[in-house]
Design an enzyme around this catalytic site. Structure first.
Site, PDB file in Angstrom:
ATOM      1  N   SER A 134      58.462 -33.032 -39.166  1.00 52.68           N
ATOM      2  CA  SER A 134      57.540 -33.110 -38.039  1.00 52.68           C
ATOM      3  C   SER A 134      56.152 -34.334 -37.843  1.00 52.68           C
ATOM      4  O   SER A 134      56.438 -34.414 -37.436  1.00 52.68           O
ATOM      5  CB  SER A 134      57.028 -31.475 -37.360  1.00 52.68           C
ATOM      6  OG  SER A 134      57.590 -30.804 -36.463  1.00 52.68           O
ATOM      7  N   ILE A 160      62.192 -34.975 -30.194  1.00 52.22           N
ATOM      8  CA  ILE A 160      60.580 -33.245 -29.411  1.00 52.22           C
ATOM      9  C   ILE A 160      59.931 -34.168 -30.760  1.00 52.22           C
ATOM     10  O   ILE A 160      60.720 -33.749 -32.015  1.00 52.22           O
ATOM     11  CB  ILE A 160      61.684 -32.819 -28.659  1.00 52.22           C
ATOM     12  CG1 ILE A 160      62.651 -31.418 -30.045  1.00 52.22           C
ATOM     13  CG2 ILE A 160      62.468 -32.567 -27.611  1.00 52.22           C
ATOM     14  CD1 ILE A 160      63.418 -30.692 -29.613  1.00 52.22           C
ATOM     15  N   GLU A 161      58.535 -32.365 -30.397  1.00 48.01           N
ATOM     16  CA  GLU A 161      57.892 -32.623 -31.659  1.00 48.01           C
ATOM     17  C   GLU A 161      57.854 -32.008 -32.753  1.00 48.01           C
ATOM     18  O   GLU A 161      57.931 -32.302 -33.924  1.00 48.01           O
ATOM     19  CB  GLU A 161      55.992 -32.363 -31.017  1.00 48.01           C
ATOM     20  CG  GLU A 161      55.972 -31.339 -30.591  1.00 48.01           C
ATOM     21  CD  GLU A 161      55.037 -31.178 -30.260  1.00 48.01           C
ATOM     22  OE1 GLU A 161      54.600 -30.184 -30.443  1.00 48.01           O
ATOM     23  OE2 GLU A 161      54.527 -31.700 -28.907  1.00 48.01           O
ATOM     24  N   GLN A 162      59.218 -31.177 -32.574  1.00 50.97           N
ATOM     25  CA  GLN A 162      59.676 -30.020 -33.702  1.00 50.97           C
ATOM     26  C   GLN A 162      60.200 -31.022 -34.514  1.00 50.97           C
ATOM     27  O   GLN A 162      60.173 -30.341 -35.832  1.00 50.97           O
ATOM     28  CB  GLN A 162      60.412 -28.794 -33.294  1.00 50.97           C
ATOM     29  CG  GLN A 162      59.292 -27.849 -32.593  1.00 50.97           C
ATOM     30  CD  GLN A 162      58.446 -28.040 -31.895  1.00 50.97           C
ATOM     31  OE1 GLN A 162      59.013 -29.935 -30.821  1.00 50.97           O
ATOM     32  NE2 GLN A 162      57.748 -27.840 -30.560  1.00 50.97           N
ATOM     33  N   GLY A 163      60.735 -32.090 -34.283  1.00 46.74           N
ATOM     34  CA  GLY A 163      61.530 -32.762 -35.572  1.00 46.74           C
ATOM     35  C   GLY A 163      62.788 -33.202 -35.319  1.00 46.74           C
ATOM     36  O   GLY A 163      63.601 -34.162 -35.885  1.00 46.74           O
TER      37      GLY A 163
END
Length: 536
Positions: free
Chosen positions: A354, A327-330
């Site tokens: 990120s 996921i984009e948050q990491g």
């Protein structure tokens, strides 16, 4: 000399007209107390004024962490550039920032999150800016809206289309922040920062570098200060040489509506049976059908919405661990969380900063992405970022455009139209009353994914709804599967504003999807990876 200052002292450091970069993803990692102090200082003194603020993912969530709404005041903000913005239910009063945007009180831009991090990196290295193909033929493209969210922003273009070696590129100039406001868990007396209670690292290091390298200051909000020399060097994510001031908020929330959950920060591992399995409904039917698109051994990105339930489908089917979620948050691996905690994962394998996660996405290093749609048009383009009649409910694109720009395979999911009254009876879908709002439209209001680019690049694009499955092909959108109980003409073809192409191999969706019992999902094994050629 101590770097510890009060929130009010931090607010007083920000000059009029400054460019301020804020690290946050909705409620995750939001330096809320510091933002509150800036808003309070403005109310008391009229300063700072005319700020430009940068929010690579988003700041605040309207569920206990106000974030950007603390500073959404006429005169305080001049320009705001965000990957996304706080959203809320259509019945609620719009967030203050949305009211400012709608009233033309601030120039507002929606820039893809990965590009925003790239702009920071370029500013830190004193390079001119970002040249990218991410965003071509979407609302990011200056031939469409050029990222502008209102007329005030449209009057001051942010992005240019340029030609380089015979190809079209988008150019975003580097923006040099004079102040970076980031967040961590612990600081030592010299400003070394660790993130042990955080659900992600986000992009604090890149934002701090951009400010420091351009003569600016870095303010870090933390839960606690510890003695100099007490932090393990390997745990320090932002070194103290980059941090000028420290604000302490012992009550800072880990993420939206969550004071602290050690499973989110990877300090403990939750038992798999502690995760809620989705109840049987039409959204679960869709999530199950999306799961059938996966291969074991794949790395798969997840977006907000119905697709966020797919990891729970694999849990229920005994297939947890067969797919690595990113996921984009990491977060990498584990079980991505739902609802107010979306953007976090429990039992993660790793946390990537990120900006590096977005580099992975922009270069299509992953295998597939599972995302939602609000509208689909005749070209296969998708809108998730704007509905004029519900502007504050659509939060913006976030990392959607970075993720979809080159993704090899994308599965979009959603209800076929809005407001329909539907039921499931004896394993069949029953359409009791059609909705008033069609979601398959001649032209989407906002192009968040370009179907034309998808066809040009040979991307594998699938659209999954409760009543059918469709594929994007060069000749148009092809209907490949239909739900049991659904009438082709009445319930599908007549409900689209544009002609759908019916496959000569049209088949019925798996009947097991429409029953409560597990579907006995089996995932084919992803082919063994071989060396690939280098492509643009």
């Amino acid at each position: 000399m101590s770097k510890h200052i009060t929130p009010a002292q931090a607010a007083a450091l920000i000059p009029d007209g400054a460019v301020v970069s804020v690290s946050s993803s909705s409620g995750l990692g939001c330096p809320d107390l510091t933002l509150k102090a800036i808003g309070e200082r403005f109310e008391a003194t009229g300063h700072p004024r005319d700020l430009t603020t940068l929010h690579p993912i988003a700041a605040g969530d309207m569920s206990g962490i106000k974030g950007v709404d603390h500073i959404a005041k006429k005169g305080l903000l001049k320009t705001i550039i965000g990957g996304s913005y706080p959203s809320g239910p259509s019945s609620a009063e719009p967030p203050l920032i949305w009211q400012m945007i709608g009233n033309e009180e601030v120039a507002a831009y929606n820039v893809p999150s990965g590009i925003m991090f790239d702009m920071h990196r370029e500013a830190a290295a004193k390079r001119p800016g970002v040249m990218t193909k991410v965003g071509l033929d979407t609302f990011v493209d200056p031939e469409r809206q050029g990222c502008a969210m209102n007329a005030r922003a449209a009057a001051e273009p942010l992005v240019k289309k340029v030609s380089f070696e015979g190809e079209d590129w988008l150019f975003f100039p580097a923006i040099k922040p004079e102040v970076a406001i980031i967040r961590a868990t612990t600081s030592d007396e010299r400003g070394n920062l660790t993130y042990e209670h955080e659900g992600a690292y986000l992009g604090g290091l890149d934002q701090a570098l951009a400010a420091r390298n351009n003569g600016g200051i870095v303010i870090a909000q933390v839960k606690r200060i510890t003695k100099d020399g007490s932090l393990r060097p390997h745990d320090v994510r932002v070194p103290g040489m980059l941090v000028d001031y420290i604000v302490v908020d012992p009550e800072q929330k880990q993420t939206t509506q969550t004071l602290y959950d050690p499973a989110i920060s990877g300090e403990i591992m939750r038992p798999l049976d502690s995760f809620r399995v989705p109840e049987f409904n039409l959204q679960k039917v869709i999530a199950r059908r999306v799961a059938q698109e996966l291969e074991a051994g794949s790395a798969v990105n997840l977006g907000f919405g119905i697709s966020a339930n797919v990891p729970r489908i694999l849990l229920e089917e005994g297939l947890h661990g067969e797919v690595t979620w990113v996921i984009e948050q990491g977060a990498v691996g584990g079980v991505p969380l739902l609802d107010f905690a979306f953007g976090c994962a429990s039992n993660a394998d790793a946390f990537m900063p990120s900006p590096y996660q977005f580099t992975y996405f922009q270069g299509a290093g992953f295998d597939a992405s599972l995302l939602s749609f609000l509208e689909i048009d005749r070209n296969g383009s998708v809108n998730v970022s704007k509905l004029s009649f519900r502007p504050h409910v659509t939060a913006g694109a976030g990392g959607f455009i970075d993720i979809t720009a080159r993704a090899r395979k994308i599965v979009f999911s959603g209800m076929f139209n809005a407001g329909a009254k539907l039921d499931i009876e004896a394993g069949k879908l029953v359409v009791e009353k059609e909705g008033k709002l069609k979601k398959l439209v001649n032209e989407v209001e906002h192009v968040t994914f370009s179907g034309r680019r998808g066809v040009e690049q040979g991307q594998d694009i699938t659209y999954v709804t409760e009543r059918c499955v469709m594929k994007l092909m060069p000749q148009g959108i092809v209907l490949t599967e239909i739900a049991p109980g659904v009438e082709l003409q009445t319930h599908i073809l007549d409900q689209s504003e544009f002609p759908l192409i019916v496959s000569d191999k049209l088949k019925q969706m798996d009947a097991a999807l429409f029953a409560e019992a597990p579907i006995r999902l089996k995932l084919p094994r992803k082919p063994v990876r071989k060396l690939e050629g280098i492509h643009g």
